[in-house]
Write a protein that holds these residues in place. Structure first.
Motif, PDB file in Angstrom:
ATOM      1  N   ALA A  81       0.817  -1.214   0.000  1.00 23.22           N
ATOM      2  CA  ALA A  81       0.000   0.000   0.000  1.00 23.22           C
ATOM      3  C   ALA A  81       0.851   1.263   0.000  1.00 23.22           C
ATOM      4  N   HIS A  82       1.931   1.258   0.754  1.00 20.98           N
ATOM      5  CA  HIS A  82       2.681   2.493   0.956  1.00 20.98           C
ATOM      6  C   HIS A  82       4.125   2.445   0.472  1.00 20.98           C
ATOM      7  N   GLY A  83       4.635   1.239   0.114  1.00 20.88           N
ATOM      8  CA  GLY A  83       6.005   1.142  -0.346  1.00 20.88           C
ATOM      9  C   GLY A  83       6.990   1.316   0.803  1.00 20.88           C
ATOM     10  N   PRO A  84       8.268   1.525   0.458  1.00 23.88           N
ATOM     11  CA  PRO A  84       8.804   1.479  -0.900  1.00 23.88           C
ATOM     12  C   PRO A  84       8.919   0.046  -1.408  1.00 23.88           C
ATOM     13  N   GLU A  85       8.949  -0.092  -2.735  1.00 20.38           N
ATOM     14  CA  GLU A  85       8.964  -1.420  -3.337  1.00 20.38           C
ATOM     15  C   GLU A  85      10.226  -2.189  -2.973  1.00 20.38           C
ATOM     16  N   VAL A  86      11.283  -1.473  -2.619  1.00 17.92           N
ATOM     17  CA  VAL A  86      12.539  -2.138  -2.290  1.00 17.92           C
ATOM     18  C   VAL A  86      12.375  -3.090  -1.105  1.00 17.92           C
ATOM     19  N   LEU A  87      11.332  -2.889  -0.281  1.00 15.42           N
ATOM     20  CA  LEU A  87      11.083  -3.755   0.872  1.00 15.42           C
ATOM     21  C   LEU A  87      10.229  -4.973   0.526  1.00 15.42           C
ATOM     22  N   LEU A  88       9.728  -5.053  -0.704  1.00 20.04           N
ATOM     23  CA  LEU A  88       8.804  -6.132  -1.058  1.00 20.04           C
ATOM     24  C   LEU A  88       9.441  -7.522  -0.943  1.00 20.04           C
ATOM     25  N   PRO A  89      10.661  -7.752  -1.446  1.00 18.69           N
ATOM     26  CA  PRO A  89      11.218  -9.111  -1.299  1.00 18.69           C
ATOM     27  C   PRO A  89      11.345  -9.549   0.150  1.00 18.69           C
ATOM     28  N   GLN A  90      11.747  -8.619   1.040  1.00 17.11           N
ATOM     29  CA  GLN A  90      11.895  -8.995   2.452  1.00 17.11           C
ATOM     30  C   GLN A  90      10.540  -9.312   3.088  1.00 17.11           C
ATOM     31  N   ALA A  91       9.517  -8.523   2.747  1.00 20.72           N
ATOM     32  CA  ALA A  91       8.193  -8.774   3.306  1.00 20.72           C
ATOM     33  C   ALA A  91       7.680 -10.144   2.868  1.00 20.72           C
ATOM     34  N   LEU A  92       7.859 -10.475   1.611  1.00 15.99           N
ATOM     35  CA  LEU A  92       7.400 -11.773   1.111  1.00 15.99           C
ATOM     36  C   LEU A  92       8.235 -12.915   1.689  1.00 15.99           C
ATOM     37  N   GLU A  93       9.527 -12.685   1.863  1.00 18.43           N
ATOM     38  CA  GLU A  93      10.388 -13.737   2.421  1.00 18.43           C
ATOM     39  C   GLU A  93      10.015 -14.050   3.856  1.00 18.43           C
ATOM     40  N   ARG A  94       9.768 -13.014   4.663  1.00 18.23           N
ATOM     41  CA  ARG A  94       9.422 -13.253   6.066  1.00 18.23           C
ATOM     42  C   ARG A  94       8.061 -13.944   6.196  1.00 18.23           C
ATOM     43  N   LEU A  95       7.132 -13.558   5.341  1.00 18.05           N
ATOM     44  CA  LEU A  95       5.822 -14.214   5.386  1.00 18.05           C
ATOM     45  C   LEU A  95       5.946 -15.676   4.964  1.00 18.05           C
ATOM     46  N   ALA A  96       6.701 -15.949   3.897  1.00 21.33           N
ATOM     47  CA  ALA A  96       6.874 -17.329   3.440  1.00 21.33           C
ATOM     48  C   ALA A  96       7.574 -18.173   4.503  1.00 21.33           C
ATOM     49  N   HIS A  97       8.553 -17.584   5.195  1.00 23.72           N
ATOM     50  CA  HIS A  97       9.252 -18.311   6.254  1.00 23.72           C
ATOM     51  C   HIS A  97       8.278 -18.697   7.373  1.00 23.72           C
ATOM     52  N   ALA A  98       7.444 -17.753   7.778  1.00 19.95           N
ATOM     53  CA  ALA A  98       6.465 -18.049   8.831  1.00 19.95           C
ATOM     54  C   ALA A  98       5.489 -19.128   8.373  1.00 19.95           C
ATOM     55  N   GLU A  99       5.076 -19.068   7.113  1.00 18.24           N
ATOM     56  CA  GLU A  99       4.117 -20.060   6.616  1.00 18.24           C
ATOM     57  C   GLU A  99       4.745 -21.458   6.556  1.00 18.24           C
ATOM     58  N   LEU A 100       6.022 -21.533   6.222  1.00 19.34           N
ATOM     59  CA  LEU A 100       6.672 -22.841   6.246  1.00 19.34           C
ATOM     60  C   LEU A 100       6.715 -23.410   7.657  1.00 19.34           C
ATOM     61  N   ARG A 101       7.038 -22.544   8.635  1.00 17.83           N
ATOM     62  CA  ARG A 101       7.068 -23.011  10.019  1.00 17.83           C
ATOM     63  C   ARG A 101       5.679 -23.477  10.463  1.00 17.83           C
ATOM     64  N   ALA A 102       4.641 -22.856   9.906  1.00 15.04           N
ATOM     65  CA  ALA A 102       3.271 -23.232  10.268  1.00 15.04           C
ATOM     66  C   ALA A 102       2.759 -24.428   9.472  1.00 15.04           C
ATOM     67  N   GLY A 103       3.571 -24.932   8.516  1.00 17.56           N
ATOM     68  CA  GLY A 103       3.150 -26.072   7.717  1.00 17.56           C
ATOM     69  C   GLY A 103       2.272 -25.712   6.534  1.00 17.56           C
ATOM     70  N   ARG A 104       2.230 -24.423   6.151  1.00 20.73           N
ATOM     71  CA  ARG A 104       1.415 -23.989   5.009  1.00 20.73           C
ATOM     72  C   ARG A 104       2.313 -23.908   3.774  1.00 20.73           C
ATOM     73  N   HIS A 105       2.680 -25.069   3.264  1.00 20.03           N
ATOM     74  CA  HIS A 105       3.730 -25.127   2.255  1.00 20.03           C
ATOM     75  C   HIS A 105       3.317 -24.512   0.925  1.00 20.03           C
ATOM     76  N   ALA A 106       2.101 -24.740   0.491  1.00 16.50           N
ATOM     77  CA  ALA A 106       1.664 -24.197  -0.802  1.00 16.50           C
ATOM     78  C   ALA A 106       1.623 -22.672  -0.769  1.00 16.50           C
ATOM     79  N   MET A 107       1.106 -22.101   0.313  1.00 13.40           N
ATOM     80  CA  MET A 107       1.066 -20.644   0.431  1.00 13.40           C
ATOM     81  C   MET A 107       2.486 -20.084   0.505  1.00 13.40           C
ATOM     82  N   ALA A 108       3.354 -20.764   1.232  1.00 10.85           N
ATOM     83  CA  ALA A 108       4.745 -20.304   1.330  1.00 10.85           C
ATOM     84  C   ALA A 108       5.402 -20.310  -0.033  1.00 10.85           C
ATOM     85  N   ARG A 109       5.148 -21.359  -0.815  1.00 12.87           N
ATOM     86  CA  ARG A 109       5.749 -21.416  -2.153  1.00 12.87           C
ATOM     87  C   ARG A 109       5.267 -20.267  -3.024  1.00 12.87           C
ATOM     88  N   ALA A 110       3.979 -19.972  -2.980  1.00 10.49           N
ATOM     89  CA  ALA A 110       3.444 -18.882  -3.803  1.00 10.49           C
ATOM     90  C   ALA A 110       4.071 -17.542  -3.417  1.00 10.49           C
TER      91      ALA A 110
END
Length: 905
Positions: free
Chosen positions: A577-606
């Motif tokens: 919503a607010h940027g900057p776009e340079v933070l987008l890879p880190q935001a997606l990486e941290r979310l995917a990491h949490a989803e893997l720990r939670a066992g949500r593998h398909a969502m983490a992969r996406a």
């Protein structure tokens, strides 16, 4: 300036695989005539492709010539040059034939005669520069080549040239600029890989995919400039002949259209690359200057400009450079002043100042100050970077100039242009460099550089920024802690956190940092109590990405994986919503990491795949390595094994040179888990042992405990159970302090694997009871698989079928395709018929036990390793293997491996 004198080998045709395939098809047609017209703006390599075709034509004679513009007014000079290019003498068209106007039919007859002797290639480079009569004659012949003539005609021409109508109807191919990958490969060959990464990105931006321009840029720079030891000159050197070629067609346009082209070129000075000029601004400036706005339509009709979405762009970027460079300096400055006048209103303050700066010759401290002040307003980071770059250029040498270049680099970084940021940092020549320069350099290295270097640069920046810039000082220290964490240096991470000064105005941040420090110091109870205070729901309006990221870090440290997923999703929403776009890879990486720990593998992969695309686009190789590691972990569950290995290799390729221990640990864990899935427990145990141990090169401190259950399983199945006991004790201590919902069940499973026969069943039932309380299909299915394997090993095959069936259903439900084959093998070994998932296998003639042995042997396991893996005696394996060879009609392990490799299963 002394240009580089490096001697280079002949250049390859990078990025032209599609065009080369078309040329190959043209040359390989047997018994048929064909023609092709290659068109392209200057410098894109149409001559190189024509030469390539002529050099590689082996099936017959070649007539090749490059047009000589000086002979354009001589009738039939082109045909004469073409016919004289043959290696053997050819009949010359008689003068009376030429005078009679029958040259076209005579040329057609001559080419048909030559084509009958062998496939003839007629190749003319720059046919637009031929004399009109030769051009018309060859066009006539090309249109009327008989299907059986065996003549191929390859012509290259500029776009929209005079006389192009005579070639209408012939197959045409338009060359596009090279993509970034191909242009980068060309640069590496031109410089023999001796090029600084920031210089490389600047040349790629300036070269715009034009091979000739890229070559000229490299030839115009010294070795010191190419390697980054000296700053790049302003402006960068170009190719004068290329600029002349781009400018030549413009001289035929009306004066008003040429004036509008200069305005369009000047208007892009404050725009991002490729954004073009604001069409409304051009029209306002044209009215102020009394220029007919219809000239834009004329320029579009001539193919010089294209308009869309309220923007006007040059169809060929070097044409814009030619317009600016060929205009006298006073006319360029006048165009910029006119645009500044047309940019009225407060919302145009920054673009107006940039245009005034472009119209200024020399230093202007007052205008530089005005630009610097305007750049503090909430304009896009790209505009602010452009303004501060102009302000620095208008500033006399000294500390203010360095500060402005550093500030411009910071905005370029936030705009997702790391190459431009590094190029701007190279212009900071003050000694010592300002703290902001170290800050930007450290932030860039954190995303694309050695993590240890990033940490040191950021600590230096924090010391230099001091209390005068508290926000950046805090960011520098937190980023230094992140860099140390990525490199697996817990002591350095703790040191950076200790340097953060207390902030009574931000109690949430203070709780988070104090809690993390307590955990790293071993005070788990105090750390957990403080971090739980960071997980409450936000009060008031939604918090920004930084606060949500801190909440996600706290949640993962506590093992509250659901809270970590929620915080990660909120942080991602804030960045989008607010940027900057340079933070987008880190935001997606941290979310995917949490989803893997939670066992949500398909969502983490996406999310990881989206993050990987963003990281590649923004030049963040460290983030890409981390995301590849997460994708490898997802593939170690979902499969295929080849995808897991590919992502792990990519992660290690980026992690090892930059010291990214966390990414390397996750990649190693992923490969080991995939090996477990296919029954290669010995290899998995060997891979995991250093990651979970305390040796000289351990894995990452934050990923050690989550990987222990895999190590225990691998070690026990590989006959190394004695090594697993210390790891289980450590895991038990960690389980008592974490809220990870899978930890208790995993601990019970580990103890079941190590328990004596009389206790193991109770431990497995305990693990399943924990799974029932906390869910998690994948971990529950793994426990059921091991329970069924244990029951079968205890000769309780009928009882083993129930847990194994449940395991198969659980793996299928959560998409763990890689693990399904292992369960099916266990079910077959337990005497249950399992439906095949695909066509007949070459192992179909074998019993289930023989199939399992055959697959293990094909993977390279010795008979002893197979016996250990399948809980059999070595003598039983020997007996079954002899029967396998007899049933399949083979005589060696090598033949067995080849048989399964061909089958692909």
């Amino acid at each position: 300036m002394t240009p580089s004198t490096t001697v280079r080998s002949p250049l390859r045709l990078y990025g032209r695989s599609g065009e080369l395939a078309i040329l190959e098809a043209l040359l390989d047609l047997t018994g048929r005539g064909s023609a092709l017209v290659l068109t392209a703006p200057p410098g894109l390599g149409r001559s190189a492709l024509a030469l390539h075709a002529a050099d590689h034509h082996r099936a017959g004679p070649v007539l090749y010539t490059a047009a000589a513009p000086a002979e354009r007014l001589l009738p039939y000079s082109g045909l004469h040059a073409l016919l004289c290019s043959a290696r053997t003498a050819l009949p010359v068209l008689p003068a009376e034939v030429l005078r009679s106007g029958l040259a076209s039919t005579a040329l057609l007859d001559l080419l048909a005669t030559l084509g009958a002797r062998g496939r003839l290639l007629v190749c003319v480079d720059d046919i637009h520069a031929w004399d009109p009569r030769s051009r018309a004659a060859l066009a006539f012949a090309a249109h009327r080549l008989d299907a059986g003539s065996g003549v191929r005609v390859l012509l290259t021409a500029a776009e929209r040239h005079d006389g192009a109508e005579v070639f209408a109807g012939l197959p045409a191919l338009r060359l596009a600029p090279l993509d970034d990958a191909a242009a980068g490969q060309l640069l590496e060959q031109l410089t023999e890989r001796h090029i600084n990464s920031a210089v490389r990105e600047e040349l790629l931006r300036e070269g715009a995919g034009n091979p000739r321009l890229l070559t000229a840029l490299v030839d115009g720079l010294t070795q010191a400039q190419l390697t980054g030891r000296q700053p790049l000159p302003e402006p960068l050197p170009g190719d004068e002949e290329l600029l002349d070629a781009c400018a030549a067609p413009l001289t035929r346009l009306p004066a008003g259209t040429r004036a509008l082209l200069l305005l369009a070129a000047a208007a892009e000075e404050h725009e991002p690359d490729g954004a073009g000029a604001d069409t409304g601004l051009l029209l306002r400036a044209a009215r102020l200057a009394g220029i007919d706005p219809g000239g834009l339509t004329s320029a579009e009709a001539a193919g010089v400009l294209r308009g869309a979405g309220g923007r006007t762009r040059f169809t060929h970027r070097p044409t814009r450079g030619a317009v600016l460079h060929r205009a006298p300096p006073d006319r360029r400055r006048a165009a910029h002043r006119l645009l500044a006048t047309a940019l009225d209103g407060p919302h145009h303050a920054l673009p107006r100042l940039i245009q005034l700066a472009c119209a200024t010759d020399g230093h202007d401290p007052a205008l530089a100050d005005a630009l610097t002040l305007a750049a503090t307003a909430p304009y896009p980071h790209t505009d602010r970077a452009a303004a501060l770059t102009r302000a620095a250029a208008l500033t006399p040498d000294g500390a203010p100039r360095g500060e402005r270049y550093a500030a411009a680099a910071e905005h370029a970084r936030l705009a997702g242009e790391p190459g431009r940021a590094r190029a701007l940092l190279a212009r900071v020549r003050t000694v010592p460099a300002p703290g902001l320069a170290h800050y930007v350099r450290g932030q860039l290295a954190l995303r694309d550089g050695p993590a240890a270097d990033a940490a040191q640069a950021l600590l230096t920046a924090a010391a230099l920024l001091g209390p005068d810039d508290p926000v950046r000082r805090l960011d520098a220290l937190l980023a230094a802690a992140e860099a140390a964490w990525a490199s697996g240096d817990a002591a350095a991470c703790l040191d950076a956190l200790h340097r953060v000064p207390p902030d009574p105005g931000d109690p949430a941040l203070e709780r988070c940092l104090t809690g993390l420090r307590a955990l790293l110091e071993g005070d788990a109870d105090r750390g957990r109590a403080l971090l739980y205070g960071c997980l409450g729901p936000p009060s008031g309006p939604p918090e920004g990405a930084a606060a949500q990221t801190r909440a996600g870090v706290a949640a993962l440290a506590l093992g509250e994986v659901d809270a970590a997923c929620l915080a990660g999703a909120r942080a991602l929403a804030a960045v989008r919503a607010h940027g900057p776009e340079v933070l987008l890879p880190q935001a997606l990486e941290r979310l995917a990491h949490a989803e893997l720990r939670a066992g949500r593998h398909a969502m983490a992969r996406a999310h990881a795949l989206e993050g990987l695309r963003a990281a590649d686009r923004l030049g963040q190789r460290n983030a890409a390595a981390q995301l590849h590691a997460l994708l490898a972990l997802a593939a170690s569950v979902e499969g295929p094994a080849a995808a897991c290995a590919a992502h792990a290799d990519a992660a290690l390729a980026g992690a090892e040179p930059h010291g990214l221990v966390h990414a390397a640990t996750l990649a190693g864990w992923a490969v080991a888990r995939a090996e477990l899935a296919v029954g290669r427990s010995a290899e998995a145990a060997a891979r995991l042992a250093p990651l979970v141990g305390h040796g000289p090169r351990p894995g990452h401190f934050a990923s050690r405990m989550p990987a222990v259950p895999c190590f225990v399983e691998a070690a026990v199945l590989a006959g190394r159970a004695v090594e697993a006991h210390p790891a289980v004790e450590d895991f038990a201590h960690w389980t008592a302090t974490t809220a990870d919902p899978h930890a208790a069940a995993q601990l019970a499973r580990c103890r079941a694997l190590l328990a004596p026969p009389g206790e193991a069943a109770v431990r497995y039932e305990e693990a399943l009871a924990h799974h029932d309380r906390y869910g998690g299909d994948f971990e529950r299915a793994r426990t059921q698989l091991l329970y069924g394997h244990w029951l079968r090993r205890q000769r309780r095959t009928r009882e083993a079928r129930g847990p194994l069936r449940d395991a198969l259903i659980g793996f299928e439900r959560c998409g763990a395709r890689l693990w399904c084959a292992r369960v099916r093998g266990e079910l077959r070994a337990a005497g249950e018929a399992v439906a095949a998932t695909d066509g007949p296998s070459p192992l179909s003639p074998l019993t289930p036990q023989q199939q399992r042995i055959a697959r293990c042997v094909a993977e390279g396991a010795t008979n002893r390793e197979v016996a250990l893996r399948l809980s059999l005696s070595t003598r039983t394996v020997d007996h079954h293997l002899r029967n396998v060879f007899a049933a399949l009609g083979i005589r060696s392990r090598t033949e067995l491996a080849r048989l399964l490799d061909r089958d692909g299963r």
